[in-house]
Design a protein around this motif. Sequence first.
Motif, short mmCIF file in Angstrom:
data_model
loop_
_atom_site.label_atom_id
_atom_site.label_comp_id
_atom_site.label_asym_id
_atom_site.label_seq_id
_atom_site.Cartn_x
_atom_site.Cartn_y
_atom_site.Cartn_z
N GLN A 234 0.83 -1.23 0.00
CA GLN A 234 0.04 0.00 -0.14
C GLN A 234 0.86 1.42 0.10
O GLN A 234 0.42 2.22 -0.81
CB GLN A 234 -1.12 -0.13 1.35
N MET A 235 2.06 1.24 0.87
CA MET A 235 2.81 2.34 0.80
C MET A 235 3.74 2.62 -0.44
O MET A 235 3.83 3.58 -0.99
CB MET A 235 3.79 2.25 2.15
N PHE A 236 4.18 1.68 -1.12
CA PHE A 236 4.76 1.75 -2.45
C PHE A 236 3.76 2.16 -3.55
O PHE A 236 3.96 2.95 -4.32
CB PHE A 236 5.18 0.43 -2.95
N SER A 237 2.35 1.62 -3.52
CA SER A 237 1.37 2.30 -4.41
C SER A 237 1.01 3.91 -4.03
O SER A 237 0.71 4.32 -5.07
CB SER A 237 0.17 1.37 -4.37
N ASP A 238 1.22 4.11 -2.89
CA ASP A 238 0.74 5.53 -2.57
C ASP A 238 2.15 6.39 -2.98
O ASP A 238 1.86 7.61 -3.15
CB ASP A 238 0.47 5.70 -0.96
N GLY A 239 3.22 5.53 -2.88
CA GLY A 239 4.43 6.42 -3.05
C GLY A 239 4.94 7.21 -1.66
O GLY A 239 5.71 8.12 -1.90
N SER A 240 4.48 6.84 -0.65
CA SER A 240 4.72 7.47 0.38
C SER A 240 6.07 6.62 1.44
O SER A 240 6.14 7.29 2.47
CB SER A 240 3.28 7.42 1.44
N TYR A 241 6.52 5.62 0.83
CA TYR A 241 7.79 5.25 1.47
C TYR A 241 9.05 6.17 1.28
O TYR A 241 9.45 6.67 0.26
CB TYR A 241 8.12 4.01 0.64
N ALA A 242 9.48 6.77 2.40
CA ALA A 242 10.31 7.74 2.39
C ALA A 242 11.90 7.36 2.45
O ALA A 242 12.73 7.56 1.61
CB ALA A 242 10.10 8.88 3.56
#
Length: 81
Positions: A42-50
């Motif tokens: 889910q975080m990879f699809s949102d682009g929210s992995y920092a």
Amino acid sequence: MDFTLLLIGMYGYILLLLKYIHQIWLQFLISFIAAFVVVTLQMFSDGSYADYTSFIVIGGVALFLAFIMVVLIKALFKNSK
């Protein structure tokens, strides 16, 4: 709508774990891995992995979700054995 689907999915997942896996530590481990994979995707699809701190936080969230899943398994189905 997403929350309703999440609850239905969690209930189905709990039923599968209860039916096929009887050791509590294995239920916890499988729940942790499933939660970690789902939240990571889910975080990879949102682009929210920092950076690596996101990885650590997701690990903590996955531990919490696995604990909740095992508690729900024991609370909802304590008389099914």
